[in-house]
Design an enzyme around this catalytic site. Structure first.
Site, short mmCIF file in Angstrom:
data_model
loop_
_atom_site.label_atom_id
_atom_site.label_comp_id
_atom_site.label_asym_id
_atom_site.label_seq_id
_atom_site.Cartn_x
_atom_site.Cartn_y
_atom_site.Cartn_z
N ARG A 253 8.46 4.49 -9.18
CA ARG A 253 8.42 3.40 -8.26
C ARG A 253 7.43 3.65 -7.23
NH1 ARG A 253 14.35 3.54 -9.77
NH2 ARG A 253 14.48 2.77 -11.67
N LYS B 283 12.67 1.86 -23.28
CA LYS B 283 12.27 3.31 -23.60
C LYS B 283 12.29 3.35 -25.16
CE LYS B 283 15.09 4.94 -19.84
NZ LYS B 283 15.71 3.65 -19.35
N ARG C 149 23.31 -3.57 -20.29
CA ARG C 149 23.47 -2.88 -19.28
C ARG C 149 22.44 -3.23 -18.17
NH1 ARG C 149 21.60 -0.95 -23.81
NH2 ARG C 149 19.97 0.59 -23.90
N ASP D 205 5.04 7.81 -16.65
CA ASP D 205 4.51 6.49 -16.86
C ASP D 205 3.06 6.07 -16.22
OD1 ASP D 205 6.84 5.31 -17.64
OD2 ASP D 205 7.86 5.28 -15.82
N CYS E 243 6.77 9.78 -8.43
CA CYS E 243 7.73 8.87 -8.81
C CYS E 243 7.22 7.60 -9.48
CB CYS E 243 8.30 8.26 -7.34
SG CYS E 243 9.46 6.88 -7.20
N ARG F 114 17.45 -5.61 -18.46
CA ARG F 114 16.44 -5.58 -19.50
C ARG F 114 17.26 -5.53 -20.76
NH1 ARG F 114 12.33 -1.47 -18.03
NH2 ARG F 114 11.68 -3.46 -16.97
N TYR F 115 18.12 -4.66 -21.00
CA TYR F 115 19.06 -4.57 -22.07
C TYR F 115 19.88 -5.51 -22.34
CZ TYR F 115 16.09 -0.24 -22.68
OH TYR F 115 15.35 0.73 -22.54
N CYS G 196 9.30 12.23 -4.51
CA CYS G 196 8.81 12.91 -5.68
C CYS G 196 7.29 12.47 -5.69
CB CYS G 196 9.67 12.50 -6.82
SG CYS G 196 11.17 12.95 -6.66
N ASP H 32 8.53 4.93 -21.89
CA ASP H 32 9.03 3.61 -21.27
C ASP H 32 7.91 2.67 -21.33
OD1 ASP H 32 10.88 2.00 -20.00
OD2 ASP H 32 11.44 3.44 -18.48
N CYS I 141 15.29 7.71 -0.09
CA CYS I 141 15.42 9.03 -0.91
C CYS I 141 15.22 10.10 0.18
CB CYS I 141 14.18 9.10 -1.78
SG CYS I 141 14.34 8.09 -3.64
C1 LIG Z 1 16.52 3.25 -18.46
C2 LIG Z 1 17.25 2.04 -18.36
C3 LIG Z 1 18.28 1.79 -18.73
C4 LIG Z 1 19.41 2.69 -19.33
O1 LIG Z 1 19.03 3.00 -20.50
P1 LIG Z 1 19.82 3.85 -21.45
O2 LIG Z 1 18.91 4.27 -22.61
O3 LIG Z 1 20.95 3.23 -21.82
O4 LIG Z 1 20.03 5.54 -20.72
C5 LIG Z 1 18.72 0.35 -18.52
N1 LIG Z 1 17.80 -0.58 -17.87
C6 LIG Z 1 16.65 0.01 -17.24
C7 LIG Z 1 15.81 -1.45 -16.71
C8 LIG Z 1 16.20 0.95 -17.77
O5 LIG Z 1 14.97 1.29 -17.24
#
Ligand SMILES: *Cc1c(COP(=O)(O)O)cnc(C)c1O
Length: 436
Positions: free
Chosen positions: A144, A347, A126, A303, A142, A122-123, A139, A340, A135
């Site tokens: 998911r 986020k 990362r 969520d 959850c 997504r980002y 929870c 989110d 699990c």
């Molecule tokens: C939360 C999340 C991350 C990590 O986000 P950070 O703000 O760097 O902790 C990375 N990818 C996805 C899809 C996420 O939901």
């Protein structure tokens, strides 16, 4: 390493007459003996639901299955279980089947943002790598929830390899977040293999693991596990405490073992109605976490996943909690409160407002006590037009270490070197008229 109480041994024998204290503190025994049906739950706590209650509970777990580790169950107070924060997070509520029109199966669009199975990208820098579908405890809140209990299997090496290949072939990824399910339900050897493969990529600078085992299965944090993890540093761990009652002696032992192995620890809480939607509870929680070397990282707004409506609070409750923390306690006790974004926007941080007004000369601010103050802007600040020609700039950026990505979003609007003046949605009526 862990001390086991007489009461725990008594509870263990209700599940396995030959059990002793070393079984109780064995994480695999805990997983095998997870409580998955209503009758065993009743027997463990010495309580009875009415036949009507039981009927509705059975209907609920047919849709959203039940699984509670004996350890986590042992934290429930049988005398006041209906208001118990441990009970509410682990035991099904008939309200889970009440869907609201805004509920979504996959509100964060994790499945859509998935270039290969098991990876959510997504980002820019990362990825989330879902290396486990298992699990120890389900929870009830959850995010998911659509997947809980679905295919309770551990992905094969071939499946994991596809994710590893994607990461290997995507050099912009500098941070890999192992998630699940719970990554710590894999064996040490399997996890060691994944970490070793990830470490073969020079571009992967940081590995993060998201796990709730310190909360629901602290016995998973063994010396062998941390000896293996520390070979792969830098490894960061985020865990998931929601209530101070979860920080037990065993949980503290698990956290200390991880911290002593040089693993920076963070915590992600979810704001849950009836569990922790209270500024006093949250203040105790974050202070206890810090005392155990855990940095509160995120506080999530609940969520819009299906089956969670009874857990949701207004956003105002989260802002009230953050208001009660900033200034009132140590800065590093304060998590970032985030929503989110439904649809997969990632986020979004939410805060009380501290900036009240400003002119070209002064900024007007308020502090946590309500003091209104001013900050005088500098008289002379030479604002430099940035053409991103960093080699000629007086600031000493080491170009070799800087990434050269195109700016995106609001960052792009602020950049001198990018001509964009507005961010406009593609499919507005106004824009389509222009095209015609
Ligand atoms: C939360 C999340 C991350 C990590 O986000 P950070 O703000 O760097 O902790 C990375 N990818 C996805 C899809 C996420 O939901």
């Amino acid at each position: 390493m862990f001390t086991v109480s007489d009461r725990s041994v008594k509870l263990a024998r209700r599940l396995d007459p030959s059990a002793d204290s070393s079984d109780w503190s064995d994480w695999r025994w805990q997983c095998v003996h997870a409580i998955r049906d209503i009758s065993t739950f009743e027997r463990m706590l010495g309580i009875r639901f009415t036949s009507d209650e039981r009927k509705h509970l059975e209907e609920t777990i047919a849709v959203f299955p039940l699984s509670i580790t004996p350890y986590y169950l042992s934290l429930i107070d049988p005398n006041d279980f209906k208001n118990d924060p441990i009970f509410k997070q682990s035991f099904c509520s008939t309200q889970e089947l009440r869907l609201s029109p805004y509920d979504m199966a996959d509100p964060l669009a994790e499945d859509k943002d998935s270039p290969v199975p098991l990876v959510t990208h997504r980002y820019p820098d990362r990825v989330l790598f879902h290396i486990s579908n298992v699990c120890a405890m389900y929870c009830r809140h959850c995010t998911r929830k659509r997947k809980v209990g679905d295919r309770d299997h551990i992905p094969s090496k071939a499946e994991i390899q596809k994710g590893l290949d994607y990461i290997k072939n995507t050099p912009t990824i500098r941070d890999v977040l192992l998630s699940g399910g719970d990554p710590f339900l894999l064996s040490d050897d399997y996890l060691d293999w994944i970490l070793t493969e990830l470490r073969k990529n020079d571009h992967v600078e940081v590995i993060r693991i998201g796990t709730r085992t310190p909360v629901v299965l602290p016995y998973r944090i063994t010396d062998d596990l941390v000896q293996m993890l520390r070979k792969h540093h830098p490894v960061w761990i985020n865990t998931h405490f929601n209530h101070p009652r979860e920080i037990t002696k065993s949980a503290r032992t698990a956290l200390a073992t991880l911290a002593d192995a040089g693993i920076p620890l963070g915590n992600q809480s979810v704001l849950l109605a009836g569990v922790n939607d209270c500024p006093r509870i949250m203040k105790v929680l974050v202070q206890k976490l810090v005392r155990n070397r855990v940095r509160p990282y995120y506080l999530y707004q609940c969520d819009l996943s299906e089956g969670l409506s009874h857990f949701r609070t207004p956003v105002g409750k989260g802002i009230e909690i953050i208001e009660s923390l900033i200034g009132h306690t140590s800065g590093f006790c304060v998590p970032t409160y985030v929503i989110d974004a439904p649809g997969g926007g990632g986020k979004i941080p939410i805060m009380p407002n501290y900036l009240i007004s400003w002119s070209t000369n002064k900024v007007v601010l308020r502090n946590y006590e309500g003091v209104i103050t001013t900050y005088k802007e500098p008289d002379s600040y030479e604002s430099i037009f940035c053409d991103r020609n960093c080699g000629d700039c007086k600031l000493q950026l080491n170009l070799a270490g800087a990434d050269e990505q195109e700016p995106i979003g609001v960052e792009k609007l602020l950049a001198d070197y990018n001509p964009s003046i507005a961010l406009v949605p593609e499919d507005t009526e106004r824009m389509s008229r222009r095209e015609e």
